[in-house]
Write an enzyme that holds these catalytic residues in place. Structure first.
Site, PDB file in Angstrom:
ATOM      1  N   GLU A   1      -1.995   0.366   8.254  1.00  0.00           N
ATOM      2  CA  GLU A   1      -1.166  -0.736   7.763  1.00  0.00           C
ATOM      3  C   GLU A   1      -0.006  -0.232   6.915  1.00  0.00           C
ATOM      4  OE1 GLU A   1      -1.253  -4.535   4.721  1.00  0.00           O
ATOM      5  OE2 GLU A   1      -3.064  -3.347   5.001  1.00  0.00           O
TER       6      GLU A   1
ATOM      7  N   HIS B   1       2.904  -7.082   4.790  1.00  0.00           N
ATOM      8  CA  HIS B   1       1.542  -6.611   5.008  1.00  0.00           C
ATOM      9  C   HIS B   1       1.086  -6.965   6.421  1.00  0.00           C
ATOM     10  CE1 HIS B   1       0.100  -5.695   0.797  1.00  0.00           C
ATOM     11  NE2 HIS B   1       1.229  -6.345   0.538  1.00  0.00           N
TER      12      HIS B   1
ATOM     13  N   GLU C   1       1.723 -11.793   5.727  1.00  0.00           N
ATOM     14  CA  GLU C   1       0.675 -11.114   6.506  1.00  0.00           C
ATOM     15  C   GLU C   1       1.067 -11.314   7.966  1.00  0.00           C
ATOM     16  OE1 GLU C   1      -1.706  -9.239   5.629  1.00  0.00           O
ATOM     17  OE2 GLU C   1      -2.466  -9.798   3.652  1.00  0.00           O
TER      18      GLU C   1
ATOM     19  N   HIS D   1       0.825  -1.209   0.000  1.00  0.00           N
ATOM     20  CA  HIS D   1       0.000   0.000   0.000  1.00  0.00           C
ATOM     21  C   HIS D   1       0.865   1.268   0.000  1.00  0.00           C
ATOM     22  CE1 HIS D   1      -3.051  -2.981   0.686  1.00  0.00           C
ATOM     23  NE2 HIS D   1      -2.451  -3.362   1.801  1.00  0.00           N
TER      24      HIS D   1
END
Length: 279
Positions: free
Chosen positions: A112, A167, A243, A74
Site C-alpha cells: 500500500e 490510502h 481509501e 504509511h
C-alpha cells in the site's frame, strides 16, 4: 551714440565680472557632480523601495494560489522500525495512538505504501499543471513515518486549502470492494465542518465520474465520518482521507498494481480536488 557706448561699456563690465566669477577647472565643478550623487542614491532608494512592493505583489499572488497538501499514507521503512512507529503520539479528542502503521498489501505483495506515494505524485503533477501549489507529507518510500500528528501539522503549517490523504484498504473479505472517504466527525473546528464536507463530496464525485464504485462494506454512500483518525482530528484545514479500494479484492488489486490503474485513481482524485477549489 552716447547711449550705444554706455551699453557697450556695461556689456564689457558684465563679461569681465562673469569671467572672474567662473569656477576653476577641477575646483567647485566637482560640487555639482557630487550634488548629483544623492539624486542617484535617491533613485537607487526608489528602486529599492519598489522592490518590496514587487515582492509584496509576488506574495499576494502566491497567497492567492491554492495550496494542497497530499499525504501518501504509511512509508516503506515502517515495517523495519516497529519501536518508532508503535510509540504513542497525540491523536486528538484527548486520545493517543501509534505513530504510524505498515499499511496493507495485495495478495501478490504489492504494498500500500508504494501505491499511495505513486498516486500522490501523479495527483501532484496534475494539480501543478493547473497552477496549484502542492506539498507532500513525504516524498520517498524508504523512510519511517512521519507520525500521524506530524502529518496533520504539515497541512496546518502550509495553511492548505485542502489536505488529502491517499490510502488503500485491506478488508479481509476479498469480495468487499469500492472506495470510501473518511473525515473527522463530529467536527472539532470550523474547517472540519462545511469545508471538509464539500471536499469529501467533491472527491466522491471525482471517483464516481471516473467509474470507481462506492464501497459496499462500510460508510454511507461512500462517506465515513470518523473520530479516531489523528490526521483528521488534529487538522485545522479541510481534510479528507481517500481509501481508493480494497487491496484484497482481486480486481481492485490488479488495478492498483498497474500503472494505468494508478493513473486512473490519480486523475479521479485530482478532478475532485480541482472541483472543490473551483478550478
Amino acid at each position: 551714440m552716447v547711449t550705444v557706448r554706455r551699453c557697450l561699456s556695461l556689456l564689457l563690465v558684465s563679461l569681465v565680472l562673469g569671467a572672474c566669477s567662473a569656477p576653476e577647472p577641477g575646483g567647485p565643478t566637482a560640487t555639482p557632480q557630487a550634488a548629483n550623487s544623492p539624486t542617484e542614491t535617491d533613485d537607487s532608494r526608489t528602486r529599492a523601495a519598489n522592490s518590496p512592493t514587487r515582492a509584496a505583489n509576488t506574495t499576494t499572488r502566491a497567497a492567492n494560489t491554492p495550496v494542497v497538501v497530499l499525504d501518501p499514507g504509511h512509508n516503506g521503512g515502517n515495517a523495519s522500525h516497529p519501536a518508532a512507529i508503535n510509540r504513542q503520539v497525540p491523536a486528538g479528542r484527548g486520545r493517543s495512538k501509534a505513530c504510524n502503521t505498515t499499511g496493507t498489501a495485495t495478495e501478490d505483495g504489492y504494498p500500500e505504501h508504494a501505491f499511495n506515494l505513486d498516486v500522490a505524485r501523479r495527483v501532484g503533477e496534475q494539480l501543478g499543471e493547473r497552477g496549484i501549489e502542492v506539498a507532500y507529507t513525504r516524498t520517498e518510500d524508504d523512510g519511517v513515518g512521519p507520525c500521524v500528528h506530524e502529518r496533520a501539522r504539515i497541512g496546518n503549517e502550509h495553511d492548505a486549502d485542502a489536505v488529502v490523504s491517499i490510502h488503500a484498504d485491506g478488508a479481509t473479505d476479498p469480495g468487499a470492494h469500492g472506495f470510501h472517504l473518511a473525515y473527522s466527525a463530529p467536527p472539532l473546528n470550523e474547517a472540519q465542518g462545511e469545508p471538509t464536507l464539500r471536499l469529501v463530496e467533491a472527491l466522491r464525485e471525482g471517483m464516481r465520474d471516473a467509474g470507481f464504485p462506492v464501497a459496499d462494506y462500510l460508510g454511507e454512500h461512500g462517506l465515513s465520518g470518523r473520530d479516531d483518525l489523528a490526521g483528521m482530528n488534529l487538522s485545522t484545514r479541510p481534510s479528507a482521507l481517500v481509501e481508493c479500494g480494497n487491496m484484497r479484492n482481486p480486481e481492485e488489486a490488479a488495478a492498483m498494481s498497474s500503472a494505468e490503474g494508478r493513473r486512473r485513481y490519480a486523475a479521479a482524485i485530482a478532478a475532485g480536488i480541482l472541483a472543490y477549489l473551483g478550478r
